[in-house]
Design a protein around this motif. Structure first.
Motif, mmCIF file in Angstrom:
data_model
loop_
_atom_site.group_PDB
_atom_site.id
_atom_site.type_symbol
_atom_site.label_atom_id
_atom_site.label_comp_id
_atom_site.label_asym_id
_atom_site.label_seq_id
_atom_site.Cartn_x
_atom_site.Cartn_y
_atom_site.Cartn_z
ATOM 1 N N VAL A 157 0.755 -1.237 0.154
ATOM 2 C CA VAL A 157 0.066 -0.144 0.216
ATOM 3 C C VAL A 157 0.802 1.089 -0.048
ATOM 4 O O VAL A 157 2.002 1.305 0.545
ATOM 5 N N GLY A 158 0.381 2.181 -0.936
ATOM 6 C CA GLY A 158 1.513 3.351 -1.040
ATOM 7 C C GLY A 158 0.887 4.412 -1.708
ATOM 8 O O GLY A 158 -0.513 4.543 -1.579
ATOM 9 N N ALA A 159 1.731 5.227 -2.404
ATOM 10 C CA ALA A 159 1.163 6.486 -3.162
ATOM 11 C C ALA A 159 1.531 6.473 -4.560
ATOM 12 O O ALA A 159 2.707 6.162 -4.786
ATOM 13 N N ASP A 160 0.542 7.084 -5.511
ATOM 14 C CA ASP A 160 1.123 7.059 -6.925
ATOM 15 C C ASP A 160 0.794 8.605 -7.298
ATOM 16 O O ASP A 160 -0.411 9.095 -7.144
ATOM 17 N N LYS A 161 1.751 9.195 -7.866
ATOM 18 C CA LYS A 161 1.668 10.577 -8.487
ATOM 19 C C LYS A 161 2.112 10.442 -9.828
ATOM 20 O O LYS A 161 3.106 10.484 -10.242
ATOM 21 N N GLN A 162 0.888 10.429 -10.762
ATOM 22 C CA GLN A 162 1.028 10.730 -12.299
ATOM 23 C C GLN A 162 1.348 12.106 -12.570
ATOM 24 O O GLN A 162 0.675 12.939 -12.173
ATOM 25 N N ARG A 163 1.990 12.397 -13.736
ATOM 26 C CA ARG A 163 2.216 13.637 -14.127
ATOM 27 C C ARG A 163 0.900 14.478 -14.466
ATOM 28 O O ARG A 163 -0.140 13.862 -15.298
ATOM 29 N N GLY A 164 0.572 15.656 -13.820
ATOM 30 C CA GLY A 164 -0.763 16.487 -14.111
ATOM 31 C C GLY A 164 -1.487 15.821 -13.105
ATOM 32 O O GLY A 164 -2.881 16.555 -13.195
ATOM 33 N N GLU A 165 -1.329 14.997 -12.475
ATOM 34 C CA GLU A 165 -2.621 14.487 -11.301
ATOM 35 C C GLU A 165 -2.273 14.543 -9.843
ATOM 36 O O GLU A 165 -0.946 14.722 -9.799
ATOM 37 N N ARG A 166 -3.199 14.617 -9.268
ATOM 38 C CA ARG A 166 -2.966 14.731 -7.687
ATOM 39 C C ARG A 166 -2.164 13.204 -7.364
ATOM 40 O O ARG A 166 -2.630 12.134 -7.871
ATOM 41 N N ALA A 167 -1.467 13.246 -6.088
ATOM 42 C CA ALA A 167 -1.092 11.700 -5.562
ATOM 43 C C ALA A 167 -2.341 11.114 -4.998
ATOM 44 O O ALA A 167 -3.269 11.834 -4.663
ATOM 45 N N ARG A 168 -2.350 9.956 -4.976
ATOM 46 C CA ARG A 168 -3.479 9.055 -4.525
ATOM 47 C C ARG A 168 -3.077 7.714 -3.920
ATOM 48 O O ARG A 168 -2.087 7.343 -4.410
ATOM 49 N N PRO A 169 -3.798 7.184 -3.080
ATOM 50 C CA PRO A 169 -3.225 6.079 -2.428
ATOM 51 C C PRO A 169 -3.369 4.967 -3.389
ATOM 52 O O PRO A 169 -4.540 4.868 -4.229
ATOM 53 N N VAL A 170 -2.565 3.897 -3.434
ATOM 54 C CA VAL A 170 -2.860 2.694 -4.376
ATOM 55 C C VAL A 170 -2.542 1.610 -3.348
ATOM 56 O O VAL A 170 -1.655 1.517 -2.359
ATOM 57 N N GLY A 171 -3.188 0.501 -3.809
ATOM 58 C CA GLY A 171 -2.852 -0.928 -3.023
ATOM 59 C C GLY A 171 -2.751 -1.844 -4.280
ATOM 60 O O GLY A 171 -3.293 -1.899 -5.349
ATOM 61 N N GLY A 172 -1.815 -2.917 -3.685
ATOM 62 C CA GLY A 172 -1.719 -4.128 -4.606
ATOM 63 C C GLY A 172 -1.412 -5.277 -4.035
ATOM 64 O O GLY A 172 -0.991 -5.351 -2.592
ATOM 65 N N VAL A 173 -1.374 -6.416 -4.734
ATOM 66 C CA VAL A 173 -1.066 -7.858 -4.221
ATOM 67 C C VAL A 173 -0.527 -8.663 -5.373
ATOM 68 O O VAL A 173 -0.913 -8.636 -6.493
ATOM 69 N N ARG A 174 0.302 -9.424 -5.146
ATOM 70 C CA ARG A 174 0.966 -10.495 -6.230
ATOM 71 C C ARG A 174 1.037 -11.710 -5.716
ATOM 72 O O ARG A 174 1.584 -11.956 -4.589
ATOM 73 N N LEU A 175 0.487 -12.583 -6.114
ATOM 74 C CA LEU A 175 0.479 -14.059 -5.852
ATOM 75 C C LEU A 175 1.420 -14.844 -6.803
ATOM 76 O O LEU A 175 1.177 -14.650 -7.840
ATOM 77 N N ILE A 176 2.064 -15.602 -6.265
ATOM 78 C CA ILE A 176 3.245 -16.249 -6.990
ATOM 79 C C ILE A 176 3.299 -17.878 -6.481
ATOM 80 O O ILE A 176 3.306 -18.107 -5.416
ATOM 81 N N LYS A 177 3.401 -18.506 -7.579
ATOM 82 C CA LYS A 177 3.621 -19.854 -7.511
ATOM 83 C C LYS A 177 4.644 -20.388 -8.559
ATOM 84 O O LYS A 177 4.896 -20.163 -9.491
ATOM 85 N N GLU A 178 5.804 -21.167 -7.802
ATOM 86 C CA GLU A 178 6.488 -21.459 -8.440
ATOM 87 C C GLU A 178 6.779 -23.193 -8.408
ATOM 88 O O GLU A 178 6.074 -23.841 -7.477
ATOM 89 N N PHE A 179 7.453 -23.557 -9.490
ATOM 90 C CA PHE A 179 7.348 -25.051 -9.843
ATOM 91 C C PHE A 179 8.728 -25.886 -9.961
ATOM 92 O O PHE A 179 9.548 -25.081 -10.073
#
Length: 227
Positions: free
Chosen positions: A205-227
């Motif tokens: 969970v963090g912050a994302d600031k794109q050019r010309g836009e206000r900063a906004r909070p963003v969340g993410g998840v990555r699921l990983i399976k190895e074989f």
């Protein structure tokens, strides 16, 4: 296992363990052995604002040779397949008495709606500073559209700092910067942990600031399976 082999015990065929960033992930860890296979899916979403479309991307990664891996990724925006992406990553080797490893990564992207293609090429440098602390830095150029006048090539920088909490649990912070016309900067603190045998999760969970836009909070998840 997360952690570091003592530097004195390394030789030039050993690679330091460096965790993979959550958002700008690698095509397998550098030094991957032939036959290693991984599938994973990343989902990112803004946590504020009226438009909260989830961006998600399943991918498959395979080491076709020692130190050389390929990936195929399918980025979606909601239910729409937005892009087709292919990646390749090569490990150059280690230095600093086996504490540092470096390599290169190539990404090729096809945008389905516009029909445009673009490329990115990055140099990668990972270092295991001690048994707990490690870093991974990627620097290169992205959004290169060969033979197209609308090319907006720019600098790409992704830097992650990781701290090993023990028992395969890792805390980190990832900083991603793009200098393109539609670029910006994102700062994503994150936590990595195992879920089951060869199944891991990364949460951020963090912050994302794109050019010309206000900063906004963003969340993410990555699921990983190895074989």
């Amino acid at each position: 296992m997360v952690g570091a082999v003592p530097a004195a015990a390394r030789d030039t065929t050993d690679y330091p363990h460096i965790p993979e960033p959550m958002v700008f992930d690698m095509v397998r860890p550098m030094g991957a052995r032939r036959g290693e296979l991984e599938t994973n899916v990343l989902a990112l979403s803004p946590l504020s604002g009226q438009e909260r479309a989830v961006e998600w991307a399943p991918e498959i990664e395979y080491a076709v040779a020692d130190g050389f891996a390929l990936e195929i990724e399918l980025p979606f925006e909601g239910t729409r397949l937005a892009e087709l992406k292919m990646g390749a990553q090569a490990t150059i080797g280690t230095f600093d008495r086996g504490r540092a490893v470096h390599g290169v990564q190539y990404l090729g992207i096809y945008e389905r709606e516009s029909g445009r293609t673009s490329q990115a090429l990055l140099y990668m440098l990972g270092r295991r500073h001690n048994e707990r602390l490690s870093t991974m830095t990627m620097v290169g150029v992205g959004d290169v559209r060969l033979g197209q006048s609308e090319s907006d090539a720019g600098l790409l920088v992704n830097h992650s700092t990781f701290y090993d909490l023990g028992r395969d649990r890792i805390a980190g912070v990832e900083v991603n910067y793009k200098s393109h016309r539609d670029g910006g900067v994102a700062i994503i603190p994150q936590f990595h942990a195992p879920l089951a045998d060869k199944v891991n999760v990364q949460l951020g969970v963090g912050a994302d600031k794109q050019r010309g836009e206000r900063a906004r909070p963003v969340g993410g998840v990555r699921l990983i399976k190895e074989f």
